[in-house]
Design a protein around this motif. Structure first.
Motif, PDB file in Angstrom:
ATOM      1  N   GLU A  96      -4.321   3.025   4.205  1.00 42.36           N
ATOM      2  CA  GLU A  96      -3.899   4.416   4.386  1.00 42.36           C
ATOM      3  C   GLU A  96      -3.097   4.888   3.180  1.00 42.36           C
ATOM      4  OE1 GLU A  96      -1.388   7.235   7.526  1.00 42.36           O
ATOM      5  OE2 GLU A  96      -1.801   5.129   8.024  1.00 42.36           O
ATOM      6  N   MET A  97      -2.214   4.014   2.673  1.00 41.25           N
ATOM      7  CA  MET A  97      -1.444   4.368   1.479  1.00 41.25           C
ATOM      8  C   MET A  97      -2.382   4.627   0.304  1.00 41.25           C
ATOM      9  SD  MET A  97       1.229   2.049  -0.739  1.00 41.25           S
ATOM     10  CE  MET A  97      -0.149   1.150  -1.457  1.00 41.25           C
ATOM     11  N   LEU A  98      -3.373   3.745   0.146  1.00 43.88           N
ATOM     12  CA  LEU A  98      -4.326   3.875  -0.951  1.00 43.88           C
ATOM     13  C   LEU A  98      -5.091   5.189  -0.860  1.00 43.88           C
ATOM     14  CD1 LEU A  98      -5.824   2.661  -3.371  1.00 43.88           C
ATOM     15  CD2 LEU A  98      -7.275   1.430  -1.759  1.00 43.88           C
ATOM     16  N   GLU A  99      -5.496   5.546   0.349  1.00 44.63           N
ATOM     17  CA  GLU A  99      -6.234   6.794   0.551  1.00 44.63           C
ATOM     18  C   GLU A  99      -5.397   8.001   0.152  1.00 44.63           C
ATOM     19  OE1 GLU A  99      -8.958   8.864   4.065  1.00 44.63           O
ATOM     20  OE2 GLU A  99      -7.556   7.268   4.563  1.00 44.63           O
ATOM     21  N   GLN A 100      -4.123   7.992   0.533  1.00 40.89           N
ATOM     22  CA  GLN A 100      -3.251   9.120   0.195  1.00 40.89           C
ATOM     23  C   GLN A 100      -2.918   9.147  -1.295  1.00 40.89           C
ATOM     24  OE1 GLN A 100      -0.094  10.296   2.771  1.00 40.89           O
ATOM     25  NE2 GLN A 100      -0.880   9.141   4.520  1.00 40.89           N
ATOM     26  N   LEU A 101      -2.804   7.968  -1.915  1.00 42.01           N
ATOM     27  CA  LEU A 101      -2.552   7.919  -3.360  1.00 42.01           C
ATOM     28  C   LEU A 101      -3.707   8.559  -4.135  1.00 42.01           C
ATOM     29  CD1 LEU A 101      -1.126   4.304  -3.838  1.00 42.01           C
ATOM     30  CD2 LEU A 101       0.116   6.428  -4.220  1.00 42.01           C
ATOM     31  N   LYS A 102      -4.931   8.229  -3.722  1.00 43.88           N
ATOM     32  CA  LYS A 102      -6.100   8.727  -4.443  1.00 43.88           C
ATOM     33  C   LYS A 102      -6.385  10.201  -4.154  1.00 43.88           C
ATOM     34  CE  LYS A 102      -6.909   4.873  -6.497  1.00 43.88           C
ATOM     35  NZ  LYS A 102      -6.681   4.763  -7.968  1.00 43.88           N
ATOM     36  N   ALA A 103      -5.757  10.732  -3.087  1.00 46.53           N
ATOM     37  CA  ALA A 103      -5.947  12.147  -2.759  1.00 46.53           C
ATOM     38  C   ALA A 103      -4.862  13.026  -3.371  1.00 46.53           C
ATOM     39  CB  ALA A 103      -5.972  12.335  -1.243  1.00 46.53           C
ATOM     40  N   ASP A 104      -3.891  12.417  -4.043  1.00 49.13           N
ATOM     41  CA  ASP A 104      -2.753  13.148  -4.612  1.00 49.13           C
ATOM     42  C   ASP A 104      -2.910  13.227  -6.125  1.00 49.13           C
ATOM     43  OD1 ASP A 104      -0.235  14.060  -5.491  1.00 49.13           O
ATOM     44  OD2 ASP A 104       0.764  13.151  -3.762  1.00 49.13           O
ATOM     45  N   ALA A 158       8.492  -2.141  -2.417  1.00 51.01           N
ATOM     46  CA  ALA A 158       8.433  -1.297  -1.214  1.00 51.01           C
ATOM     47  C   ALA A 158       8.003  -2.183  -0.051  1.00 51.01           C
ATOM     48  CB  ALA A 158       7.454  -0.151  -1.405  1.00 51.01           C
ATOM     49  N   PRO A 159       8.672  -2.056   1.121  1.00 52.63           N
ATOM     50  CA  PRO A 159       8.381  -2.956   2.251  1.00 52.63           C
ATOM     51  C   PRO A 159       7.151  -2.575   3.066  1.00 52.63           C
ATOM     52  CG  PRO A 159      10.148  -1.469   2.845  1.00 52.63           C
ATOM     53  CD  PRO A 159       9.805  -1.167   1.412  1.00 52.63           C
ATOM     54  N   ASN A 160       6.611  -1.371   2.871  1.00 51.82           N
ATOM     55  CA  ASN A 160       5.426  -0.956   3.622  1.00 51.82           C
ATOM     56  C   ASN A 160       4.761   0.209   2.897  1.00 51.82           C
ATOM     57  OD1 ASN A 160       6.687   1.615   4.602  1.00 51.82           O
ATOM     58  ND2 ASN A 160       8.011   0.187   5.699  1.00 51.82           N
ATOM     59  N   GLY A 161       3.607   0.617   3.410  1.00 51.25           N
ATOM     60  CA  GLY A 161       2.849   1.669   2.750  1.00 51.25           C
ATOM     61  C   GLY A 161       3.562   3.001   2.699  1.00 51.25           C
ATOM     62  N   VAL A 201       6.892   3.647   2.482  1.00 49.61           N
ATOM     63  CA  VAL A 201       7.876   3.630   1.392  1.00 49.61           C
ATOM     64  C   VAL A 201       7.158   3.533   0.052  1.00 49.61           C
ATOM     65  CG1 VAL A 201       9.850   2.397   0.419  1.00 49.61           C
ATOM     66  CG2 VAL A 201       9.614   2.600   2.896  1.00 49.61           C
ATOM     67  N   GLY A 202       6.075   2.727   0.012  1.00 46.00           N
ATOM     68  CA  GLY A 202       5.322   2.581  -1.230  1.00 46.00           C
ATOM     69  C   GLY A 202       4.751   3.898  -1.710  1.00 46.00           C
ATOM     70  N   LEU A 203       4.248   4.720  -0.786  1.00 51.96           N
ATOM     71  CA  LEU A 203       3.690   6.026  -1.151  1.00 51.96           C
ATOM     72  C   LEU A 203       4.774   6.933  -1.722  1.00 51.96           C
ATOM     73  CD1 LEU A 203       1.208   7.915  -1.073  1.00 51.96           C
ATOM     74  CD2 LEU A 203       1.911   8.573   1.235  1.00 51.96           C
ATOM     75  N   GLU A 204       5.939   6.943  -1.090  1.00 54.05           N
ATOM     76  CA  GLU A 204       7.044   7.773  -1.573  1.00 54.05           C
ATOM     77  C   GLU A 204       7.487   7.339  -2.968  1.00 54.05           C
ATOM     78  OE1 GLU A 204      10.006   7.402   1.418  1.00 54.05           O
ATOM     79  OE2 GLU A 204       8.937   8.605   2.905  1.00 54.05           O
ATOM     80  N   LYS A 205       7.608   6.011  -3.155  1.00 56.38           N
ATOM     81  CA  LYS A 205       8.049   5.520  -4.467  1.00 56.38           C
ATOM     82  C   LYS A 205       7.000   5.794  -5.537  1.00 56.38           C
ATOM     83  CE  LYS A 205      11.514   2.057  -3.416  1.00 56.38           C
ATOM     84  NZ  LYS A 205      12.074   0.756  -3.836  1.00 56.38           N
ATOM     85  N   ALA A 206       5.720   5.626  -5.185  1.00 58.55           N
ATOM     86  CA  ALA A 206       4.661   5.878  -6.164  1.00 58.55           C
ATOM     87  C   ALA A 206       4.691   7.330  -6.630  1.00 58.55           C
ATOM     88  CB  ALA A 206       3.303   5.536  -5.553  1.00 58.55           C
ATOM     89  N   ARG A 207       4.956   8.262  -5.712  1.00 58.96           N
ATOM     90  CA  ARG A 207       5.011   9.674  -6.079  1.00 58.96           C
ATOM     91  C   ARG A 207       6.233   9.994  -6.927  1.00 58.96           C
ATOM     92  NH1 ARG A 207       3.388  11.929  -0.037  1.00 58.96           N
ATOM     93  NH2 ARG A 207       1.116  11.861  -0.313  1.00 58.96           N
ATOM     94  N   ASN A 208       7.312   9.260  -6.695  1.00 60.14           N
ATOM     95  CA  ASN A 208       8.548   9.556  -7.420  1.00 60.14           C
ATOM     96  C   ASN A 208       8.583   8.924  -8.806  1.00 60.14           C
ATOM     97  OD1 ASN A 208       9.670  11.132  -5.378  1.00 60.14           O
ATOM     98  ND2 ASN A 208      10.529   9.357  -4.330  1.00 60.14           N
ATOM     99  N   ILE A 209       8.171   7.652  -8.905  1.00 58.29           N
ATOM    100  CA  ILE A 209       8.339   6.936 -10.182  1.00 58.29           C
ATOM    101  C   ILE A 209       7.045   6.853 -10.986  1.00 58.29           C
ATOM    102  CG2 ILE A 209      10.211   5.553  -9.204  1.00 58.29           C
ATOM    103  CD1 ILE A 209       8.286   3.211  -8.996  1.00 58.29           C
ATOM    104  N   ILE A 210       5.890   7.179 -10.372  1.00 53.54           N
ATOM    105  CA  ILE A 210       4.575   7.118 -11.036  1.00 53.54           C
ATOM    106  C   ILE A 210       4.442   5.789 -11.804  1.00 53.54           C
ATOM    107  CG2 ILE A 210       2.896   8.355 -12.426  1.00 53.54           C
ATOM    108  CD1 ILE A 210       3.965  10.014 -10.137  1.00 53.54           C
TER     109      ILE A 210
END
Length: 722
Positions: free
Chosen positions: A535-543, A504-507, A509-518
């Motif tokens: 910011e990506m890390l914060e949203q990952l840990k809140a999901d 992923a080229p940035n946070g 896209v990385g957040l979207e991919k993390a949610r889709n492919i786990i």
């Protein structure tokens, strides 16, 4: 609450404010004005006493001279920039008048204290801050005393100068001169204290600037050093694989390091006045068009329109092509860095008139994030940076400062206009001159292409790298969130044997991919466009879908505060560039081992109720929620995976990936185990028969229930009852 003296000084400063003066000069103007006001008040009081009380009417003209001098001096003092000239001329007149007054009243012995007036004027000139005038004032005062002394033998004391009048006037002026001396001493002590504080503050700011510079330079060095160090190790291990691309990448990153070093050396040369100019006379429009072409490919890869003035208007003038190249390259690099995808950058060259001078203007305008208003005045200051944003790589604070100094060397000027959120516009103005030798190719041959390439941001992300590098389903899935292709290629080289890799080229896209492919693991940079790593890390840990994923932060920011921020946001590890390959592999592997321990703890026994000190808090909350949902619906034979997905707000694939990561088990098998464990409990502890236990556990087919029960526990329900 503000003190009255502070309020008064504020009003005085507002009254005397002159934008043409430096702060130091403005301060001197304030104290000189206060001196003049105090002196004026004293003259009025003294004139009243001498004329009305002591009957000294023959010297009335002296008071008129004083009043006239101040009537002219006060308005000029306020309006003119050379206030020091005004005050010294006025004091010179007063000293001269005092000399004639002493000659009139009988010389030094019966001077009525006029001997102190010239001394007071000479001391007052100190406040104007002009050393030459102060020396001149003291010299002129000495001359007046010398003149009176020479004429003293021939002078007679008039009748109106009585002993009483002379004594009273002398004592009054003595008090006045002592008060003035005290005033000078107080100001001197205040200025000394203020100077010492200012020097201490200046040294503190210099130390801060140096610390910030060294920190930022180290940040800038870390990414190139990571690639150079990594490529060197890979070339040693796999020489055939990296024979072609390895040296090229090392050379590119070396050029970036060399550019940073050259920036610092150029600043030092400018400070030492050792930066020579190599002016040529050419068409600056052709030069800029050629230079801008070097940035087109990068602009296209970033989906930014780079629009260059293609009109065939010639703009011949004198310029240094090498220095102009550094300036324009820096401005274009910054524009590309801070302009989002879909934005535009305009480059234009034209002739104009600026303050009655013909100039050539180079205008570089973008539609990016813009510059905060409070930073516009400082943007060209050395080591200064606009307030740092997490999604931008901190620079050294030298680029724009160097650009400004180089333009000044060519007798030009650089300006900026900007509104935050609406882009920025930089205008470089160079004088239209024709002194240097004509260059047939307009200085294009002097352009150092490697220097330009080093100045182009190496943060492009190849769209071709967006999938799995190698399909090995038995390997853990690693999501790499990074915007630098060279770093990605190095990471791929050391990790592709151990992981399936997704990019992923940035946070964002990385957040979207993390949610889709786990993914099983995430390796993320911090400073990226659109969304930074924190910011990506914060949203990952809140999901709930992604809060279990271990995240390793990989960044050039190695300071303690940045590490704390990363750990506070939930990072499992924090690696600083350049990093050790072994350290990275070990940390990733250790995280996977911890995951296995967690899987054993969370997935082995359904309906487990871990205590409050359990290590995996977020994971435990998920399992509690799932177990509670299953426990509620155990007797519902229609309850299945789709119902769990709906309740958890997750897709089927997300649920399978999430649950598998937590328990190393399938959610369907886990649901069946929960049902069977409940049935076993009903048979053992509650005296239910087989049919009742099956129905209350969600089984309607007794044969299927018996088969599953036997597979789970190794014996049938009837065997358990017996």
């Amino acid at each position: 609450m503000e003190r009255p003296t502070e309020s008064l000084l504020t009003r005085i400063d507002r009254y005397l404010a002159d934008p043409r003066l430096e702060p130091e000069a403005q301060l001197r103007k304030r104290w000189a004005w206060i001196w003049m006001v105090v002196t004026f008040v004293f003259v009025v009081i003294t004139s009243f006493v001498e004329l009305v009380v002591l009957n000294l009417w023959p010297i009335w003209w002296f008071g008129v001279v004083f009043l006239a001098g101040y009537a002219i001096g006060f308005p000029l003092f306020r309006r003119l920039k050379r206030f020091d000239l005004v005050i010294n001329i006025v004091f010179t007149v007063f000293t001269t008048a005092a000399m004639f007054a002493m000659l009139q009243v009988g010389g030094l012995t019966h001077s009525l204290g006029f001997v102190f007036i010239g001394m007071n004027c000479a001391m007052g000139s100190i406040l104007a801050g002009n050393l030459r005038w102060t020396i001149g004032m003291f010299a002129w005062y000495c001359v007046t005393i010398l003149v009176v002394g020479i004429f003293q033998p021939s002078l007679t004391t008039p009748d109106f100068v009585t002993q009483q009048a002379n004594t009273i006037s002398f004592v009054g002026l003595t008090f006045w001169i002592n008060a003035c001396i005290l005033f000078i001493v107080i100001l001197f002590m205040k200025d000394k204290s203020r100077y010492e504080k200012a020097e201490a503050e200046k040294l503190r700011k210099i130390d801060e600037a140096k610390t910030r510079l060294f920190t930022n330079v180290s940040h800038e060095f870390r990414t190139p050093l990571t690639v150079i160090q990594g490529m060197t190790e890979q070339m040693e291990k796999h020489p055939e694989q990296w024979r072609k691309t390895g040296p090229e990448k090392i050379k590119t990153q070396s050029q970036i390091l060399l550019r940073l070093v050259n920036q610092m050396l150029n600043i030092a040369k400018i400070e030492a006045n050792e930066m020579p100019l190599a002016l040529i006379h050419g068409d600056i429009n052709s030069f800029i068009r050629f230079l801008a072409e070097s940035f087109h490919s990068l602009a296209e890869s970033l989906h930014i329109d780079l629009i260059v003035n293609h009109e065939e208007k010639q703009a011949f003038t004198d310029y240094d092509p090498d220095k102009l190249m550094h300036v324009v390259s820096n401005l274009l690099s910054n524009a590309l860095k801070f302009t989002p995808a879909g934005g535009r950058i305009y480059v234009n060259v034209d002739k104009s008139t600026d303050e009655d001078k013909e100039v050539v203007r180079i205008i570089i305008k973008d539609t990016g994030r813009g510059i905060p208003q409070e930073s516009l005045e400082k943007i060209f200051d050395r080591f200064y940076q606009a307030p740092d944003k997490p999604d931008q790589t901190p620079g050294t604070g030298l680029g724009l400062a160097l650009a400004s100094e180089l333009i000044k060397l060519m007798k030009g000027e650089i300006r900026v206009k900007s509104q935050e959120g609406q882009g920025a516009e930089f205008t470089v103005s160079l004088p239209l001159t024709n002194v240097a030798n004509v260059s047939k190719d307009h200085g294009i041959s002097a352009i150092n292409q490697e220097a330009i390439d080093a100045g182009i941001p190496k943060t492009t992300f190849s769209s071709g790298n967006g999938g799995f590098f190698k399909r090995k389903d038995h390997l853990p899935l690693l999501l790499i969130v990074e915007d630098n292709n060279d770093v990605i290629e190095y990471l791929r080289a050391i990790l592709e044997k151990h992981y399936r890799i997704e990019l992923a080229p940035n946070g964002k896209v990385g957040l979207e991919k993390a949610r889709n492919i786990i993914p099983d693991l995430i390796l993320s940079d911090v400073m990226m466009p659109q969304m930074d790593g924190f910011e990506m890390l914060e949203q990952l840990k809140a999901d709930i879908r992604t809060d279990h994923i271990p995240v390793v932060i990989l960044t050039a920011r190695g300071d303690f505060d940045s590490k704390l921020i990363g750990l506070e946001h939930g990072a499992d590890h924090y690696l600083v560039k350049p990093f050790s390959e072994k350290e990275l592999l070990l940390k990733l592997n250790n995280l996977l081992e911890l995951r296995k321990k967690m899987q054993k703890q969370l997935g082995s026994i359904p309906f487990s109720r871990p205590g409050p000190n359990v290590q995996y808090r977020q994971e435990t909350l998920f399992m509690k929620r799932l177990n509670s949902l299953i426990e509620t619906e155990l007797n519902n034979e229609n309850f299945g995976i789709n119902d769990i997905c709906l309740s958890m707000n997750m897709s089927r694939a997300q649920l399978y990936r999430k649950f598998g990561a937590l328990t190393d088990n399938s959610v369907g098998r886990y649901l069946r185990s929960c049902r069977l464990l409940h049935a076993k409990s009903l048979l053992e502890k509650h005296g239910r028969n087989v049919t009742e236990a099956a129905f209350e556990s969600g089984f309607r087919n007794l044969s299927h229930f018996s088969t599953c029960f036997h597979e789970e526990f190794g014996f049938t329900p009837k065997d358990l009852i017996r």
